[in-house]
Design a protein around this motif. Structure first.
Motif, PDB file in Angstrom:
ATOM      1  N   ASP A  16      -0.854  -6.853  -2.030  1.00 21.34           N
ATOM      2  CA  ASP A  16      -1.282  -7.288  -0.701  1.00 21.34           C
ATOM      3  C   ASP A  16      -2.585  -6.577  -0.330  1.00 21.34           C
ATOM      4  O   ASP A  16      -2.746  -6.031   0.760  1.00 21.34           O
ATOM      5  CB  ASP A  16      -0.181  -7.081   0.357  1.00 21.34           C
ATOM      6  N   ASP A  42       0.522  -8.404  -5.284  1.00 19.57           N
ATOM      7  CA  ASP A  42       1.820  -8.912  -4.833  1.00 19.57           C
ATOM      8  C   ASP A  42       1.611 -10.375  -4.417  1.00 19.57           C
ATOM      9  O   ASP A  42       0.797 -11.066  -5.042  1.00 19.57           O
ATOM     10  CB  ASP A  42       2.397  -8.024  -3.722  1.00 19.57           C
ATOM     11  N   ASP A  43       2.291 -10.830  -3.383  1.00 17.56           N
ATOM     12  CA  ASP A  43       2.218 -12.257  -3.055  1.00 17.56           C
ATOM     13  C   ASP A  43       0.980 -12.671  -2.263  1.00 17.56           C
ATOM     14  O   ASP A  43       0.387 -13.714  -2.510  1.00 17.56           O
ATOM     15  CB  ASP A  43       3.482 -12.711  -2.298  1.00 17.56           C
ATOM     16  N   HIS A  44       0.540 -11.825  -1.299  1.00 18.96           N
ATOM     17  CA  HIS A  44      -0.487 -12.307  -0.367  1.00 18.96           C
ATOM     18  C   HIS A  44      -1.871 -12.444  -0.980  1.00 18.96           C
ATOM     19  O   HIS A  44      -2.758 -13.019  -0.348  1.00 18.96           O
ATOM     20  CB  HIS A  44      -0.523 -11.432   0.891  1.00 18.96           C
ATOM     21  N   ASP A  68       5.159  -3.529  -0.332  1.00 18.81           N
ATOM     22  CA  ASP A  68       5.649  -4.828   0.164  1.00 18.81           C
ATOM     23  C   ASP A  68       6.477  -4.781   1.440  1.00 18.81           C
ATOM     24  O   ASP A  68       6.424  -5.705   2.242  1.00 18.81           O
ATOM     25  CB  ASP A  68       6.450  -5.546  -0.947  1.00 18.81           C
TER      26      ASP A  68
HETATM   27 CA    CA Z   1       4.286  -8.692  -0.125  1.00 16.78          CA
END
Ligand code: CA
Ligand code: FE
Length: 512
Positions: free
Chosen positions: A178, A231-233, A407
């Motif tokens: 992120d 990570d995801d973002h 996270d």
């Molecule tokens: Ca995350």
């Protein structure tokens, strides 16, 4: 309005004097404005080599503002801040295909020492960065210190944590993901993205440029070598492999992922092996720091199974279902899982740190009916994959395993067990989760409930933003949780919130 650039204040003055590089080659390139608006960085420290990074971007928020032609960029790395003793130098071509980013591999360096580096394009000389190679095995080095950070939503706060980090004496910074956020969320913003969710390569480049224009973030990059995982973002909220609840067509989503992965590569001091091919890029890696530390960086986004128990919806905290505990579910994917097991068998450090994205310990939540709910985006959505990872640690008799994560936007300390349903089972590893650099944390009640309902969680705090510092020596691993007084204040002080330790040969978290 361009954000402030305190770190670069001195660089233009030095660019105006005669080139300290002493070499002029190729057609001279001129810039209408300072091309080093995104600073300099280094990463991937090995005993004899390091990656040096910059990107030429005179107009950073307009896809860099460079002409389409390639530009030759010279780099130097020296044993002294005045560049009297050059250890290595070279020339690389910065091309439009990679947004005129530079990833220079400096080789032939000496282990375990500080170096300074800089770049030149035309008459424009970059600010000077400082870095450090990994120590060699068998040199009896007495200590190793690193910080780990994650989750730096630009709108929700200032990067005062990085200002504090840059002033410390560290060997390394590890970023757990992120690094950018694709979307605006949260309240009480102190600054703005100014544009919507990036989908194209150009839009992702501009998002990185906005984040990297921050002077405090630049200072932390210029002070230490970094290792980073996403990570995801960096792509989209809570995505899993080719599944995203925000872009449901996998083919369309993989196009976004390809653009996002390329922009990540372009803006981080990553090695050539991490260069994406379409929507795929290998970022998991193993770094050794003398006899002290083996650091294993994992990628828990690119290869994971689709979220359980939510169909195509958001992988929120939901009641259990049979899918969650299916044996075939994977977090790392087959090849990374095999790689991880093999690396554990080939470690040599006293400490083994597994750097990964999110909380590994179980953190179930009781609902009003007394049933258990699990957060399907985290390790609780992949319990058999977690068990296989922890079984690998047991099988290889890893001496001092420590897991670090991000996270969750909260500090956590936890004991890791192969089977969390058996509270008296032996602890096999300690886990520490850093909070967020800026991103909003969970409510106090959710953290309190997590502590009450999960006996392996030892500590949790979701109120504070900041980062963690890890100090390793022969006897112990000390982890300090560093907390900002006020993330909305660019000059906020940082104070130690809690300190934990892991003792050599004794798995699990101790108060320090
Ligand atoms: Ca995350
Ligand atoms: Fe985050």
């Amino acid at each position: 309005m361009m954000p402030r650039r305190r770190f670069l204040a001195g660089s233009l003055a030095s660019a105006a004097v005669a080139s300290p590089f002493g070499i002029v080659r190729g057609a001279p390139v001129t810039f209408s404005a300072d091309p080093y608006t995104l600073g300099v960085a280094s990463g991937c420290p090995r005993e004899n080599s390091i990656i040096l990074w910059t990107r030429l971007a005179p107009r950073p928020l307009e896809e860099g503002g460079m002409p389409p032609s390639p530009v030759e960029v010279e780099w130097q790395i020296a044993e002294d801040e005045g560049f009297a003793h050059i250890a290595a130098k070279g020339v690389v071509r910065a091309t439009a295909e990679l947004a005129h980013s530079v990833h220079a591999q400096a080789t032939g360096l000496r282990p375990g020492r500080v170096y300074w580096y800089r770049f030149r394009a035309g008459s424009a000389v970059s600010p000077v960065g400082r870095t450090r190679t990994a120590p060699a095995a068998g040199n009896g080095n007495g200590r190793f210190r690193f910080a780990f950070a994650s989750c730096q939503q630009y709108e929700q706060g200032y990067y005062a944590a990085y200002r504090d980090m840059a002033a410390r004496d560290l060997d390394l910074v590890v970023h757990l993901g992120d690094y950018i956020y694709e979307k605006s969320w949260g309240t009480r913003h102190v600054r703005q993205h100014g544009v919507g969710i990036p989908m194209t390569l150009g839009e992702f480049r501009n998002r990185y440029a906005l984040y990297k224009s921050d002077a405090d973030l630049q200072a932390a990059h210029a002070a230490f070598p970094w290792l980073s995982i996403w990570d995801d973002h960096e792509v989209a909220d809570d995505y899993a492999n080719d599944r995203s609840y925000t872009t449901r067509d996998p083919e369309r989503f993989l196009k976004i992922r390809a653009a996002a992965y390329q922009a990540y590569y372009e803006h981080m001091p990553l090695p050539p092996s991490a260069h994406p091919i379409g929507p795929n890029a290998t970022i998991y890696a193993h770094y050794r720091f003398g006899d002290m530390l083996d650091l294993l960086l994992l990628d828990e986004r690119q290869y994971r199974s689709a979220p359980a128990c939510v169909q195509t919806g958001r992988p929120a905290t939901v009641p259990d279902c049979a899918e969650r505990t299916e044996k075939v579910r994977t977090m790392l994917g087959d090849s990374q899982e095999r790689w991880f097991d093999a690396r554990l068998g080939d470690r040599r450090g006293r400490w083994t740190v597994v750097a990964q994205q999110t909380l590994m310990a179980e953190a179930k939540r009781k609902d009003a009916e007394g049933g258990d709910r699990f957060r399907m985006d985290g390790w609780d959505g992949y319990p058999n994959a977690r068990r296989r990872l922890l079984d690998s640690i047991v099988t290889h008799k890893v001496r001092n395993p420590v897991v670090i994560g991000g996270d969750r936007h909260a500090f956590f300390a936890a004991d890791l067990k192969c089977d969390f349903s058996r509270p008296h089972e032996a602890t096999i590893a300690a886990e520490f989760v850093g909070t967020s650099i800026t991103s909003d944390g969970p409510g106090e009640s959710s953290v309190r409930n997590a502590l009450a309902g999960n006996s392996d969680l030892i500590y949790a705090n979701g109120e504070k933003r900041g980062y963690a510092v890890v100090a390793l020596d022969a006897r112990s691993c000390t982890v300090g949780f560093e907390a900002l007084e006020d993330v909305k204040d660019a000059h906020s002080a940082v104070r130690r919130l809690a300190t934990f330790a892991v003792e050599d040969g004794v798995p699990g978290v101790k108060a320090a």
